[in-house]
Design an enzyme around this catalytic site. Structure first.
Site, PDB file in Angstrom:
ATOM      1  N   ASP A  52      -2.058   6.209  -4.343  1.00 42.79           N
ATOM      2  CA  ASP A  52      -3.264   5.827  -4.182  1.00 42.79           C
ATOM      3  C   ASP A  52      -4.510   6.479  -3.862  1.00 42.79           C
ATOM      4  OD1 ASP A  52      -2.054   4.550  -2.307  1.00 42.79           O
ATOM      5  OD2 ASP A  52      -2.703   3.100  -2.561  1.00 42.79           O
ATOM      6  N   SER A  53      -4.014   6.909  -2.812  1.00 41.49           N
ATOM      7  CA  SER A  53      -5.291   7.797  -2.303  1.00 41.49           C
ATOM      8  C   SER A  53      -5.923   8.238  -3.407  1.00 41.49           C
ATOM      9  CB  SER A  53      -4.868   8.666  -1.301  1.00 41.49           C
ATOM     10  OG  SER A  53      -3.461   9.583  -1.914  1.00 41.49           O
ATOM     11  N   ASP A  91       2.823   5.723  -6.261  1.00 40.73           N
ATOM     12  CA  ASP A  91       2.708   4.369  -4.886  1.00 40.73           C
ATOM     13  C   ASP A  91       1.895   3.052  -6.399  1.00 40.73           C
ATOM     14  OD1 ASP A  91       2.475   4.827  -2.545  1.00 40.73           O
ATOM     15  OD2 ASP A  91       0.601   5.459  -2.887  1.00 40.73           O
ATOM     16  N   LYS A 121       6.273   3.552  -4.928  1.00 45.70           N
ATOM     17  CA  LYS A 121       6.598   3.411  -3.411  1.00 45.70           C
ATOM     18  C   LYS A 121       4.969   2.348  -3.562  1.00 45.70           C
ATOM     19  CE  LYS A 121       3.799   6.012  -0.062  1.00 45.70           C
ATOM     20  NZ  LYS A 121       2.816   4.655  -0.112  1.00 45.70           N
ATOM     21  N   GLU A 123       3.945  -0.842   0.384  1.00 43.41           N
ATOM     22  CA  GLU A 123       3.355  -0.953   1.234  1.00 43.41           C
ATOM     23  C   GLU A 123       3.477  -2.258   1.700  1.00 43.41           C
ATOM     24  OE1 GLU A 123      -0.652  -0.094   1.924  1.00 43.41           O
ATOM     25  OE2 GLU A 123      -0.319   1.629   0.967  1.00 43.41           O
ATOM     26  N   GLU A 190       3.608   6.271   8.288  1.00 42.06           N
ATOM     27  CA  GLU A 190       1.571   6.860   8.483  1.00 42.06           C
ATOM     28  C   GLU A 190       1.591   6.330   9.835  1.00 42.06           C
ATOM     29  OE1 GLU A 190      -0.974   5.935   5.459  1.00 42.06           O
ATOM     30  OE2 GLU A 190      -2.469   6.951   6.010  1.00 42.06           O
TER      31      GLU A 190
HETATM   32  O1  KIV Z   1      -1.575   7.313  -1.123  1.00 43.09           O
HETATM   33  C1  KIV Z   1      -1.070   8.544  -0.641  1.00 43.09           C
HETATM   34  O2  KIV Z   1      -1.440   9.624  -0.241  1.00 43.09           O
HETATM   35  C2  KIV Z   1      -0.277   8.119   0.544  1.00 43.09           C
HETATM   36  C3  KIV Z   1       0.316   9.064   1.720  1.00 43.09           C
HETATM   37  C4  KIV Z   1      -1.003   8.308   2.862  1.00 43.09           C
HETATM   38  C5  KIV Z   1       1.396   8.766   2.721  1.00 43.09           C
HETATM   39  O3  KIV Z   1       0.224   7.097   0.645  1.00 43.09           O
END
Ligand code: KIV
Length: 274
Positions: A52-53, A91, A121, A123, A190
């Protein structure tokens, strides 16, 4: 192509477990589009994370919070079309799973069905255990994410190193075990102290993949645009830049602008009909 010891045809959640068991480090990078995903898959990356980055890197938002489930599915389906060998993990975006395990399952099913990805994934620790369990009932593999969890940025207020104090470290250790017991196939840690990451990786059977968590874990993940040097404002200690593409691309575009202005481009050979 790949320098991996184990020559997996298609990386699966079982392959990454085998890598941990055999002491082979797992490589993971983010990608959000077809072209870059194709390059990193060809180069032998084990896991591609459609993170989600993308909210920051692709859309220019300050945090990961604004990206939507539909947008994540768009990025994920582009990456899946490119990935021939890598395991593609996506994510769950902010708001698509928190506090509601039924919604978590529904969002995960949409990602798997509409993008063709291989795993999701999410969190968090104890607060997401019910969601992890419910998502697994549909046969969807789940990767956990502890330590700095960017979707909770407004709760913590900063992007500094997490779990430096004993109490938070113990909580993280408990959460890591709870995620493993709930059935996660891997865990991202992280920005936490190296010694704590080592303890977590040694005490879990599932692979632990670090970002800013030191070398004593089972694998590493970086944001592709950061390690390629396309972004340059962001320089945390853990980031190793393998290229300086911001400068390279700036130079190339400046040359192009200059060539167009001076009528040097296109030349005779770059034109049709003599
Ligand atoms: O969204 C992302 O890029 C991440 C990584 C930093 C692990 O969750």
């Amino acid at each position: 192509m790949s320098t991996a010891k184990s020559d997996f045809k298609r990386i699966t959640t079982n392959s990454v477990l085998t890598m941990k068991q055999e002491g082979e480090k797992i490589s993971m990078l983010t990608a959000y589009d077809y072209t870059l995903a194709k390059i990193i898959d060809h180069a032998g990356i084990d896991i591609i994370l459609v993170g989600d980055s993308a909210s920051n890197v692709m859309a220019g938002h300050e945090t990961t919070l604004p990206i939507t489930l539909d947008q994540m599915i768009y990025h994920a389906s582009s990456v899946v079309r490119a990935a021939q060998r890598s395991l593609v993990v996506v994510d769950l975006p902010f708001g698509s799973y928190q506090g509601d395990s039924k919604n978590a399952l529904k969002s995960s099913i949409r990602i798997m069905k509409e993008s063709g990805a291989h795993a999701i994934k999410l969190e968090g620790g104890h607060e997401v255990i019910a969601s992890v369990q419910r998502i697994l009932t549909a046969g969807i593999p789940v990767m956990g994410h502890l330590g700095l969890t960017p979707q909770s940025i407004y709760k913590f207020g900063t992007y500094t190193v997490r779990a430096k104090e004993e109490e938070e470290a113990e909580k993280l250790m408990k959460d890591a075990h709870a995620l493993e017991d709930a059935g996660c196939f891997a865990l991202v840690l992280e920005k936490i102290p190296r010694a704590l990451a080592k303890r977590v990786a040694e005490s879990l059977s599932i692979p632990v993949i670090g970002i800013g968590a030191g070398p004593d874990v089972d694998g590493q993940v970086l944001v592709l645009h950061d390690m390629l040097g396309m972004t340059h404002e962001f320089s945390p200690r853990f980031l190793r830049r393998y290229l300086s593409l911001f400068e390279e691309i700036t130079g190339a575009v400046k040359s192009y602008v200059s060539d167009v202005k001076s009528n040097d481009f296109p030349n005779k050979n770059e034109s049709y009909g003599g």
